[in-house]
Each structure stands twice: as structure tokens, then as C-alpha cells.
Design a protein around this motif. Structure first.
Motif, PDB file in Angstrom:
ATOM      1  N   UNK A  46       0.815  -1.209   0.000  1.00  0.00           N
ATOM      2  CA  UNK A  46       0.000   0.000   0.000  1.00  0.00           C
ATOM      3  C   UNK A  46       0.851   1.263   0.000  1.00  0.00           C
ATOM      4  N   UNK A  47       0.321   2.290  -0.675  1.00  0.00           N
ATOM      5  CA  UNK A  47       1.023   3.586  -0.717  1.00  0.00           C
ATOM      6  C   UNK A  47      -0.028   4.678  -0.817  1.00  0.00           C
ATOM      7  N   UNK A  48       0.129   5.729  -0.005  1.00  0.00           N
ATOM      8  CA  UNK A  48      -0.771   6.883  -0.062  1.00  0.00           C
ATOM      9  C   UNK A  48      -0.066   7.998  -0.833  1.00  0.00           C
ATOM     10  N   UNK A  49      -0.707   8.501  -1.870  1.00  0.00           N
ATOM     11  CA  UNK A  49      -0.185   9.616  -2.659  1.00  0.00           C
ATOM     12  C   UNK A  49      -0.989  10.868  -2.339  1.00  0.00           C
ATOM     13  N   UNK A  50      -0.294  11.981  -2.103  1.00  0.00           N
ATOM     14  CA  UNK A  50      -0.976  13.236  -1.760  1.00  0.00           C
ATOM     15  C   UNK A  50      -1.060  14.173  -2.975  1.00  0.00           C
ATOM     16  N   UNK A  51      -2.129  14.918  -3.048  1.00  0.00           N
ATOM     17  CA  UNK A  51      -2.346  15.871  -4.144  1.00  0.00           C
ATOM     18  C   UNK A  51      -2.951  17.159  -3.593  1.00  0.00           C
ATOM     19  N   UNK A  52      -2.912  18.203  -4.415  1.00  0.00           N
ATOM     20  CA  UNK A  52      -3.352  19.502  -3.895  1.00  0.00           C
ATOM     21  C   UNK A  52      -4.875  19.666  -3.893  1.00  0.00           C
ATOM     22  N   UNK A  53      -5.579  18.800  -4.585  1.00  0.00           N
ATOM     23  CA  UNK A  53      -7.046  18.891  -4.582  1.00  0.00           C
ATOM     24  C   UNK A  53      -7.655  17.572  -5.083  1.00  0.00           C
ATOM     25  N   UNK A  54      -8.965  17.565  -5.234  1.00  0.00           N
ATOM     26  CA  UNK A  54      -9.665  16.347  -5.648  1.00  0.00           C
ATOM     27  C   UNK A  54      -9.401  16.031  -7.119  1.00  0.00           C
ATOM     28  N   UNK A  55      -9.373  17.094  -7.947  1.00  0.00           N
ATOM     29  CA  UNK A  55      -9.184  16.921  -9.392  1.00  0.00           C
ATOM     30  C   UNK A  55      -7.855  16.219  -9.678  1.00  0.00           C
ATOM     31  N   UNK A  56      -6.796  16.678  -9.011  1.00  0.00           N
ATOM     32  CA  UNK A  56      -5.477  16.083  -9.228  1.00  0.00           C
ATOM     33  C   UNK A  56      -5.456  14.624  -8.754  1.00  0.00           C
ATOM     34  N   UNK A  57      -6.133  14.364  -7.651  1.00  0.00           N
ATOM     35  CA  UNK A  57      -6.213  12.994  -7.138  1.00  0.00           C
ATOM     36  C   UNK A  57      -6.905  12.099  -8.162  1.00  0.00           C
ATOM     37  N   UNK A  58      -8.001  12.592  -8.700  1.00  0.00           N
ATOM     38  CA  UNK A  58      -8.768  11.805  -9.681  1.00  0.00           C
ATOM     39  C   UNK A  58      -7.950  11.545 -10.950  1.00  0.00           C
ATOM     40  N   UNK A  59      -7.181  12.532 -11.369  1.00  0.00           N
ATOM     41  CA  UNK A  59      -6.328  12.349 -12.550  1.00  0.00           C
ATOM     42  C   UNK A  59      -5.360  11.185 -12.315  1.00  0.00           C
ATOM     43  N   UNK A  60      -4.797  11.141 -11.124  1.00  0.00           N
ATOM     44  CA  UNK A  60      -3.859  10.062 -10.802  1.00  0.00           C
ATOM     45  C   UNK A  60      -4.580   8.709 -10.777  1.00  0.00           C
ATOM     46  N   UNK A  61      -5.771   8.690 -10.202  1.00  0.00           N
ATOM     47  CA  UNK A  61      -6.579   7.462 -10.187  1.00  0.00           C
ATOM     48  C   UNK A  61      -6.746   6.923 -11.610  1.00  0.00           C
ATOM     49  N   UNK A  62      -7.043   7.820 -12.538  1.00  0.00           N
ATOM     50  CA  UNK A  62      -7.259   7.390 -13.927  1.00  0.00           C
ATOM     51  C   UNK A  62      -5.965   6.905 -14.580  1.00  0.00           C
ATOM     52  N   UNK A  63      -4.836   7.489 -14.201  1.00  0.00           N
ATOM     53  CA  UNK A  63      -3.551   6.994 -14.718  1.00  0.00           C
ATOM     54  C   UNK A  63      -3.270   5.579 -14.200  1.00  0.00           C
ATOM     55  N   UNK A  64      -3.508   5.385 -12.914  1.00  0.00           N
ATOM     56  CA  UNK A  64      -3.272   4.062 -12.310  1.00  0.00           C
ATOM     57  C   UNK A  64      -4.212   3.033 -12.949  1.00  0.00           C
ATOM     58  N   UNK A  65      -5.414   3.484 -13.286  1.00  0.00           N
ATOM     59  CA  UNK A  65      -6.395   2.592 -13.923  1.00  0.00           C
ATOM     60  C   UNK A  65      -5.931   2.159 -15.313  1.00  0.00           C
ATOM     61  N   UNK A  66      -5.317   3.060 -16.052  1.00  0.00           N
ATOM     62  CA  UNK A  66      -4.777   2.707 -17.375  1.00  0.00           C
ATOM     63  C   UNK A  66      -3.690   1.643 -17.219  1.00  0.00           C
ATOM     64  N   UNK A  67      -2.806   1.861 -16.269  1.00  0.00           N
ATOM     65  CA  UNK A  67      -1.751   0.870 -15.980  1.00  0.00           C
ATOM     66  C   UNK A  67      -2.368  -0.486 -15.616  1.00  0.00           C
ATOM     67  N   UNK A  68      -3.408  -0.450 -14.805  1.00  0.00           N
ATOM     68  CA  UNK A  68      -4.063  -1.692 -14.353  1.00  0.00           C
ATOM     69  C   UNK A  68      -4.587  -2.494 -15.542  1.00  0.00           C
ATOM     70  N   UNK A  69      -5.164  -1.796 -16.503  1.00  0.00           N
ATOM     71  CA  UNK A  69      -5.703  -2.479 -17.684  1.00  0.00           C
ATOM     72  C   UNK A  69      -4.562  -2.975 -18.587  1.00  0.00           C
ATOM     73  N   UNK A  70      -3.509  -2.178 -18.699  1.00  0.00           N
ATOM     74  CA  UNK A  70      -2.350  -2.586 -19.517  1.00  0.00           C
ATOM     75  C   UNK A  70      -1.726  -3.874 -18.984  1.00  0.00           C
ATOM     76  N   UNK A  71      -1.586  -3.924 -17.659  1.00  0.00           N
ATOM     77  CA  UNK A  71      -0.939  -5.081 -17.037  1.00  0.00           C
ATOM     78  C   UNK A  71      -1.946  -6.189 -16.714  1.00  0.00           C
ATOM     79  N   UNK A  72      -3.208  -5.870 -16.897  1.00  0.00           N
ATOM     80  CA  UNK A  72      -4.305  -6.715 -16.416  1.00  0.00           C
ATOM     81  C   UNK A  72      -4.049  -7.211 -14.985  1.00  0.00           C
TER      82      UNK A  72
END
Lengths: 113, 113
Positions: A46-72
Motif C-alpha cells: 500500500x502507498x498513499x499519494x498526496x495531491x493539492x485537490x480532488x481533481x489532481x487525485x482523480x487524474x492520478x486514479x485514472x492513470x493508475x487505472x490505465x496501468x491496471x488495464x495494460x498489465x491486467x
């Protein structure tokens, strides 16, 4: 960490090997920002990543999601205001596989970008 | 639930009122799919939504995120393979405010769409 980033997740079955205690020490040293946790007797990363607001957090979530699908290989991604908590483990073996460390290292790279 | 959906979240301060026990019973009856939970002594509203894969789960996460920004009330959104767990509570008052019920009802509408 670069050693992990070059690798791809492999298909993982119920009888795939969990990482051994020796491997665990070596692999954890490659992703020092991650913490091993135990949830319902299942070891996870587990790792907690900090961001300056909700929008930035959500952007990161979507990046991690792309990786998740790439690696299945799909983590738990908890999106909150200014914070994303990513948790990897391998459901099929109820524990940690090398795949989890590969994805943790690649997630780390996404955060740097 | 329609009564809640028509409302907007109001700005919420540290001294805003938590919902009373009477209000709680009435509000919970308007969102029967949601469960009240207590985490670190803070009452929260939680609902697990199921999907057929990771992509569909992520799409829902992004819909809930749009609602969160519109209402400026941000839940925890846990995205996993085939599953999204949404948790509302009001950080400022360490408990449940009417805002949480309004957003829970609106989240329910997003799932129906």
C-alpha cells in the motif's frame, strides 16, 4: 526499481508462487515508499499519494487505472480529496506475487510524471 | 429519495449540526440501499456498487467524481475490479450532515442512468 519497471505482469494462477521471505526483503527495498500491510490475513502493498485537490487525485486514479488495464492487474484505488491510496495484492493466491511489485514500481513512475 | 435529489449541498462548517437520531431514521429510509457504518467513531454512509469489469467500475468512479465537484462534497471512492465502494461523511463535523444523504441519493441516480 528500474529492474521492476522493465518487466511485465505474467498471467497468475491459483498455484502461482507467493514471494518468499527472502524475495520480499529484496523486492521491498526496490519500492521503499510502499508499505506491506496485512488485511484479513492477506499481505498487500500500500502507498498513499498526496495531491493539492480532488481533481489532481482523480487524474492520478485514472492513470493508475490505465496501468491496471495494460498489465491486467487491478489494485484497489481509493480516491479522496487530495489523496489516493493504492493497494496491490494478488487475489488468486491471496498474497503477494512479483506482479504486485512490478505494478507498484510502475505506479511510482506515474506519480513522478 | 426524490426529495433529497432536488436539494443541493450547503456549505458546511465545524459548528454545523449533525443529523439527529430522529432525522437519521427518516433520512436512511430515503436511501435504503445505503448502510450506516462507524469508522474511528465517525458515522458514515456506505454503498458497494457492482459492475461487470474494471472499465465499468472506473466509469462510475468518474461519474461520482463529477457529482463530488458539483456539490463540492467529496466522498471516498474505492475502485476495484467490478466494484466501487462509495463512502460519504462530513469531515468538518466528524459525522453525518444532511449533505451526505443528498449526495448518497444523487449517487444512486447516477447508478440508475
Amino acid at each position: 526499481m528500474s529492474e521492476l519497471i522493465k518487466q511485465k505482469c505474467e498471467a497468475c494462477h491459483v498455484d502461482a508462487p507467493k514471494v518468499s521471505d527472502e524475495e520480499l526483503a529484496s523486492l521491498m527495498s526496490m519500492i521503499p515508499s510502499w508499505t506491506p500491510i496485512v488485511v484479513d490475513e492477506v499481505m498487500q502493498l500500500q502507498r498513499v499519494y498526496k495531491f493539492k485537490n480532488f481533481k489532481k487525485a482523480l487524474e492520478f486514479t485514472n492513470k493508475v487505472a490505465v496501468l491496471a488495464e495494460e498489465e491486467f492487474h487491478h489494485p484497489g484505488i481509493l480516491t479522496e480529496w487530495g489523496k489516493v491510496t493504492v493497494t496491490y495484492w494478488t487475489h488468486a493466491i491471496k498474497g503477494l506475487h512479483k506482479n504486485d511489485f512490478i505494478c507498484a514500481a510502475k505506479t511510482e513512475e506515474l506519480y513522478k510524471d
